[in-house]
Design an enzyme around this catalytic site. Structure first.
Site, PDB file in Angstrom:
ATOM      1  N   CYS A  99       0.821  -1.200   0.000  1.00  0.00           N
ATOM      2  CA  CYS A  99       0.000   0.000   0.000  1.00  0.00           C
ATOM      3  C   CYS A  99       0.863   1.260   0.000  1.00  0.00           C
ATOM      4  O   CYS A  99       1.959   1.271   0.534  1.00  0.00           O
ATOM      5  CB  CYS A  99      -0.870   0.029   1.247  1.00  0.00           C
ATOM      6  SG  CYS A  99      -1.888  -1.415   1.422  1.00  0.00           S
ATOM      7  N   ARG A 148       5.141   0.190  -6.319  1.00  0.00           N
ATOM      8  CA  ARG A 148       5.162  -0.601  -5.088  1.00  0.00           C
ATOM      9  C   ARG A 148       4.228  -1.813  -5.166  1.00  0.00           C
ATOM     10  O   ARG A 148       4.312  -2.706  -4.334  1.00  0.00           O
ATOM     11  CB  ARG A 148       4.731   0.288  -3.916  1.00  0.00           C
ATOM     12  CG  ARG A 148       5.693   1.429  -3.645  1.00  0.00           C
ATOM     13  CD  ARG A 148       5.121   2.364  -2.616  1.00  0.00           C
ATOM     14  NE  ARG A 148       4.888   1.704  -1.368  1.00  0.00           N
ATOM     15  CZ  ARG A 148       5.744   1.664  -0.359  1.00  0.00           C
ATOM     16  NH1 ARG A 148       6.896   2.272  -0.463  1.00  0.00           N
ATOM     17  NH2 ARG A 148       5.461   1.042   0.755  1.00  0.00           N
ATOM     18  N   TRP A 172      -2.952  -2.663  -1.530  1.00  0.00           N
ATOM     19  CA  TRP A 172      -2.532  -4.042  -1.856  1.00  0.00           C
ATOM     20  C   TRP A 172      -3.248  -4.904  -0.828  1.00  0.00           C
ATOM     21  O   TRP A 172      -2.929  -4.870   0.352  1.00  0.00           O
ATOM     22  CB  TRP A 172      -1.016  -4.127  -1.711  1.00  0.00           C
ATOM     23  CG  TRP A 172      -0.381  -5.398  -2.195  1.00  0.00           C
ATOM     24  CD1 TRP A 172      -0.033  -5.702  -3.476  1.00  0.00           C
ATOM     25  CD2 TRP A 172       0.034  -6.509  -1.391  1.00  0.00           C
ATOM     26  NE1 TRP A 172       0.561  -6.948  -3.513  1.00  0.00           N
ATOM     27  CE2 TRP A 172       0.618  -7.467  -2.247  1.00  0.00           C
ATOM     28  CE3 TRP A 172      -0.029  -6.799  -0.028  1.00  0.00           C
ATOM     29  CZ2 TRP A 172       1.125  -8.675  -1.802  1.00  0.00           C
ATOM     30  CZ3 TRP A 172       0.483  -8.015   0.416  1.00  0.00           C
ATOM     31  CH2 TRP A 172       1.052  -8.933  -0.473  1.00  0.00           C
ATOM     32  N   ASN A 217      -1.794   2.333   5.923  1.00  0.00           N
ATOM     33  CA  ASN A 217      -0.909   1.209   5.575  1.00  0.00           C
ATOM     34  C   ASN A 217      -0.636   0.429   6.848  1.00  0.00           C
ATOM     35  O   ASN A 217      -0.464   1.038   7.903  1.00  0.00           O
ATOM     36  CB  ASN A 217       0.443   1.705   5.053  1.00  0.00           C
ATOM     37  CG  ASN A 217       0.351   2.294   3.668  1.00  0.00           C
ATOM     38  OD1 ASN A 217      -0.713   2.294   3.051  1.00  0.00           O
ATOM     39  ND2 ASN A 217       1.462   2.817   3.182  1.00  0.00           N
ATOM     40  N   GLY A 218      -0.538  -0.873   6.751  1.00  0.00           N
ATOM     41  CA  GLY A 218      -0.230  -1.672   7.942  1.00  0.00           C
ATOM     42  C   GLY A 218      -1.393  -2.571   8.289  1.00  0.00           C
ATOM     43  O   GLY A 218      -2.312  -2.768   7.481  1.00  0.00           O
ATOM     44  N   GLU A 249      18.891 -16.836  -7.075  1.00  0.00           N
ATOM     45  CA  GLU A 249      18.442 -15.488  -7.425  1.00  0.00           C
ATOM     46  C   GLU A 249      17.970 -15.450  -8.887  1.00  0.00           C
ATOM     47  O   GLU A 249      16.955 -14.835  -9.208  1.00  0.00           O
ATOM     48  CB  GLU A 249      19.581 -14.491  -7.159  1.00  0.00           C
ATOM     49  CG  GLU A 249      19.346 -13.061  -7.622  1.00  0.00           C
ATOM     50  CD  GLU A 249      18.126 -12.385  -7.011  1.00  0.00           C
ATOM     51  OE1 GLU A 249      17.526 -12.929  -6.063  1.00  0.00           O
ATOM     52  OE2 GLU A 249      17.747 -11.313  -7.508  1.00  0.00           O
ATOM     53  N   LYS A 292      14.236 -14.334 -10.112  1.00  0.00           N
ATOM     54  CA  LYS A 292      13.984 -13.266 -11.085  1.00  0.00           C
ATOM     55  C   LYS A 292      13.047 -13.758 -12.185  1.00  0.00           C
ATOM     56  O   LYS A 292      12.098 -13.087 -12.562  1.00  0.00           O
ATOM     57  CB  LYS A 292      15.282 -12.770 -11.733  1.00  0.00           C
ATOM     58  CG  LYS A 292      16.193 -11.930 -10.881  1.00  0.00           C
ATOM     59  CD  LYS A 292      15.753 -10.498 -10.661  1.00  0.00           C
ATOM     60  CE  LYS A 292      14.917 -10.351  -9.443  1.00  0.00           C
ATOM     61  NZ  LYS A 292      15.471 -10.318  -8.150  1.00  0.00           N
ATOM     62  N   GLU A 334       9.379 -14.264 -10.836  1.00  0.00           N
ATOM     63  CA  GLU A 334       8.548 -13.136 -10.410  1.00  0.00           C
ATOM     64  C   GLU A 334       8.055 -12.260 -11.545  1.00  0.00           C
ATOM     65  O   GLU A 334       6.994 -11.666 -11.433  1.00  0.00           O
ATOM     66  CB  GLU A 334       9.200 -12.317  -9.289  1.00  0.00           C
ATOM     67  CG  GLU A 334      10.549 -11.792  -9.571  1.00  0.00           C
ATOM     68  CD  GLU A 334      11.169 -11.102  -8.350  1.00  0.00           C
ATOM     69  OE1 GLU A 334      10.493 -10.855  -7.351  1.00  0.00           O
ATOM     70  OE2 GLU A 334      12.366 -10.801  -8.420  1.00  0.00           O
ATOM     71  N   HIS A 355      19.991 -35.503  -6.411  1.00  0.00           N
ATOM     72  CA  HIS A 355      19.266 -36.084  -5.273  1.00  0.00           C
ATOM     73  C   HIS A 355      17.752 -35.951  -5.414  1.00  0.00           C
ATOM     74  O   HIS A 355      17.040 -35.937  -4.433  1.00  0.00           O
ATOM     75  CB  HIS A 355      19.764 -35.441  -3.973  1.00  0.00           C
ATOM     76  CG  HIS A 355      21.220 -35.687  -3.762  1.00  0.00           C
ATOM     77  ND1 HIS A 355      21.698 -36.840  -3.179  1.00  0.00           N
ATOM     78  CD2 HIS A 355      22.311 -34.970  -4.125  1.00  0.00           C
ATOM     79  CE1 HIS A 355      23.025 -36.801  -3.162  1.00  0.00           C
ATOM     80  NE2 HIS A 355      23.413 -35.671  -3.738  1.00  0.00           N
ATOM     81  N   LYS A 364       6.608  -3.974  -3.964  1.00  0.00           N
ATOM     82  CA  LYS A 364       8.024  -3.623  -3.896  1.00  0.00           C
ATOM     83  C   LYS A 364       8.557  -3.744  -2.476  1.00  0.00           C
ATOM     84  O   LYS A 364       9.657  -4.199  -2.254  1.00  0.00           O
ATOM     85  CB  LYS A 364       8.220  -2.198  -4.428  1.00  0.00           C
ATOM     86  CG  LYS A 364       9.657  -1.695  -4.396  1.00  0.00           C
ATOM     87  CD  LYS A 364      10.539  -2.510  -5.318  1.00  0.00           C
ATOM     88  CE  LYS A 364      12.010  -2.108  -5.225  1.00  0.00           C
ATOM     89  NZ  LYS A 364      12.883  -3.174  -5.727  1.00  0.00           N
TER      90      LYS A 364
HETATM   91  C1  F6R Z   1      12.711  -9.729  -5.449  1.00  0.00           C
HETATM   92  C2  F6R Z   1      12.525  -8.713  -4.434  1.00  0.00           C
HETATM   93  C3  F6R Z   1      12.125  -9.157  -3.082  1.00  0.00           C
HETATM   94  C4  F6R Z   1      12.872  -8.338  -2.025  1.00  0.00           C
HETATM   95  C5  F6R Z   1      12.364  -8.700  -0.629  1.00  0.00           C
HETATM   96  C6  F6R Z   1      13.105  -7.932   0.452  1.00  0.00           C
HETATM   97  O1  F6R Z   1      13.100  -9.193  -6.669  1.00  0.00           O
HETATM   98  O2  F6R Z   1      12.663  -7.551  -4.685  1.00  0.00           O
HETATM   99  O3  F6R Z   1      12.351 -10.508  -2.911  1.00  0.00           O
HETATM  100  O4  F6R Z   1      14.238  -8.582  -2.126  1.00  0.00           O
HETATM  101  O5  F6R Z   1      10.997  -8.412  -0.541  1.00  0.00           O
HETATM  102  O6  F6R Z   1      12.969  -6.561   0.260  1.00  0.00           O
HETATM  103  P1  F6R Z   1      13.960  -5.539   0.933  1.00  0.00           P
HETATM  104  O7  F6R Z   1      15.306  -5.719   0.308  1.00  0.00           O
HETATM  105  O8  F6R Z   1      13.382  -4.189   0.668  1.00  0.00           O
HETATM  106  O9  F6R Z   1      13.999  -5.880   2.394  1.00  0.00           O
END
Ligand code: F6R
Length: 625
Positions: free
Chosen positions: A2, A27, A75, A104-105, A498, A502, A505, A521, A620
């Protein structure tokens, strides 16, 4: 997650609010809404989907004229993404005035509060916890919005960032926070309040950052009350929820508008991938002292002795930051010879962890606001650990709540899929490991060699970026495949995970990352003809072993895409496609080897027709646990 934006000042608030909401779109959200204090009372508008739907609604109705307003991107947490659940929510005071709130929250005790308010005669229109807060403030209002907000917040448990309007106080916004970020921008005769600095920077770089349990009252109005042209008086004050006055420090935002705009790129994610050479330069700037052959980290100087003597490091993070933390675990053990482990923050905090004396807890986070990471940090601190932050967002909660830290300085990251922040996180963890290693066992010669290679890194990343079109062509050939594997060993094992994250997502292709040896395994059962398997197969201590793993996949018909070291001619006989990275010491490889995987994921998503910067269901910054 949010987003909140509020404006009070001489301009018409609605257009500024929409502009602010657009800056918060990155976000992640599913609906949006706006409330403006107009001469005819508070007008509320809500829309499902994109902010532009909201914008069109405002333009067509034309009733949102007023100088104070609040807006929100939601969100969904409590209740689905419906118009009724979208914010702002409203409440009616006993005197018939309207309160509007964006939140928010999560309000944890919303169920008993909802019952209490229903018994008092309030009628709820949504399933949200936020509406409870709106009605509670309305219930407690007796002519002073600031007071009503303070008393309501004394009754709630949970996390909140809120901005509130009341039609009885038309030139005022009251805002508050606990556990969710909120910043106030101080502009010319106006205030902009937002959950994220990107909604403020177009108006001012002067900000105050609220701390937990603080309430700010922002007033901006025409002094002579004659009309819009008159001199505007502005006034703000900050208190705690117990009404104790607080003196606020005004700070300067460290980025500019250009950094959060696309600048000719189609997507923020691609822009940020391409920005990585500059991001690394900025991250390293002033931190390498060649004359002395050492790393300079001003943020750690006060704790240097404790850190050098530390008995254990615990790194906690989520998502991409967790993968960076895993590399940090390898770096700290390898270069600084200090036992280290990396944990999901969400698991660490609930498993009754043992924190021995001499433990240092590192929280790694781009946003500095991730709820789980923050909670793990609190847990570690409560159990006596020294706390460090490896954070990008200057002034964020984690950066303020740690004993010391090192900022990434890679600039704002807007793309939901984290790219340059990952590389910045790994760079900072490398610097910390060398900083400690030099004071422990690493020879001058070895440290100097790493520093030299670190400085060469930005140009090396540029060489990888030049392969974008080649990577795209290779991705095209397997874009119809719905299952991918990413494999690596040692420092490149976290890179493999990682890479898989990527791809998942933004392209919604199922992908798994794992240690290359683990494949035998169980996961090897998945491999069939043409299944894309991405290997990080760079030169290093485990190169031959990785080649053997490649053979195992080839024998079962898998399609091999390999990230290899420049000049490795051998690899071509094993791989269907090769992406190269310059030769560099193993501990520094992840900052190069991740880049082709980021580019691969980007092209896969675009080829599949997805909106790369607004991936479905993702936010985000995840500020709820
Ligand atoms: C993936 C991504 C998320 C963040 C995770 C932690 O591309 O962006 O997995 O890495 O939500 O976010 P931060 O780094 O802001 O604590």
């Amino acid at each position: 997650m949010c987003g909140i934006v509020g404006y009070v000042g001489p301009k018409q608030s609605s257009s500024l609010l929409i502009e602010g909401l657009k800056r918060l779109e990155y976000r992640g959200y599913d609906s949006s809404g706006i409330a403006v204090n107009t001469p005819q009372g508070i007008k509320v508008g809500k829309a499902i989907g994109r902010v532009r739907v909201m914008e069109e609604f405002i333009q067509t109705t034309g009733v949102f004229e007023g100088h104070a307003g609040i807006a929100h991107t939601r969100w969904a947490t409590h209740g689905g993404p419906t118009q009724a659940n979208a914010h702002p929510h409203t409440g009616k005071t006993k005197t018939g005035h309207t309160i509007a709130i964006v939140h928010n929250g999560i309000i944890e005790n919303y169920i008993p509060l909802r019952k209490y308010l229903t018994d008092k005669g309030h009628v709820f229109e949504s399933e949200t916890d936020a509406e409870v807060l709106a009605k509670l403030i309305a219930e407690l209002y007796d002519g002073d919005l600031e007071k009503a907000v303070q008393s309501a917040l004394r009754d709630v448990r949970g996390a909140y960032a809120i901005a509130v309007l009341c039609d009885n106080e038309p030139h005022t916004i009251v805002a508050a926070r606990k556990g969710s970020p909120l910043i106030v921008g101080i502009a010319d005769s106006a205030y902009v309040v937002a959950s994220d600095a990107s909604a403020i920077i177009a108006h001012t770089s002067q900000v105050i950052t609220l701390d937990d349990y603080q309430v700010v009252r922002l007033c901006a109005g025409v002094k002579d009350k004659v009309g819009d042209g008159g001199p505007w008086a502005v006034d703000f004050r900050t208190t705690t929820i117990d009404n104790v006055c607080v003196t606020q420090e005004v700070t300067k935002l460290e980025f500019d508008l250009e950094q959060i705009e696309l600048g000719g790129y189609k997507h923020f994610m691609f822009k940020e991938i391409m920005e990585q050479p500059e991001a690394i330069r900025n991250c390293l700037r002033g931190r390498i002292d060649h004359r002395e052959g050492r790393v300079v980290l001003g943020g750690l100087s006060g704790l240097a002795r404790d850190l050098v003597r530390a008995r254990r490091f615990i790194i906690s993070a989520q998502g991409t930051a967790y993968h960076a933390g895993m590399i940090g675990e390898y770096l700290l053990e390898d270069l600084a010879k200090i036992p280290a482990r990396c944990e999901y923050a969400s698991e660490f905090r609930y498993r009754n962890p043992i924190i021995e004396e001499g433990t240092v807890a590192i929280a790694v986070s781009q946003s500095g606001e991730t709820a789980d990471t923050l909670a793990a940090l609190h847990e570690a601190k409560d159990r006596g650990a020294i706390s460090l932050g490896v954070v990008n967002s200057v002034g964020s909660t984690i950066s303020r709540e740690t004993d010391a830290g090192v900022y990434l300085h890679v600039g704002p990251e807007i793309g939901v899929a984290s790219t340059k922040a990952f590389v910045g996180q790994v760079a900072v963890l490398t610097l910390i490991s060398l900083y400690l290693g030099k004071r422990r066992f690493l020879s001058d010669e070895v440290v100097r060699s790493y520093l030299k290679q670190l400085e060469a890194l930005p140009d090396m990343v540029s060489r990888v970026l030049e392969q974008s079109d080649h990577i795209k062509k290779c991705v095209e050939q397997c874009i119809d495949r719905d299952n991918w594997l990413f494999l690596g060993r040692g420092y490149n094992y976290p890179v493999a995970i990682e890479g898989a994250l990527k791809l998942k997502e933004i392209s919604y292709i199922h992908a798994e990352g794992m240690p290359a040896a683990e494949m035998k395994h169980g996961p090897i059962a998945l491999i069939d003809k043409g299944m894309p398997v991405v290997f990080v197969a760079t030169k290093g201590s485990q190169y031959e072993k990785v080649i053997s793993n490649i053979e195992e996949v080839r024998a079962r018909g898998g399609r091999i895409l390999a990230v290899a070291t420049e000049g490795d001619d051998n690899i071509h006989q094993y791989a269907d496609a090769v992406f190269t990275v310059p030769d560099i010491a193993e501990p520094l490889q992840p900052m190069l080897t991740v880049v082709p995987l980021q580019i691969l994921a980007y092209h896969a998503a675009v080829l599949r027709g997805h909106d790369v910067d607004k991936p479905r269901n993702l936010a985000k910054s995840v500020t709820v646990e």
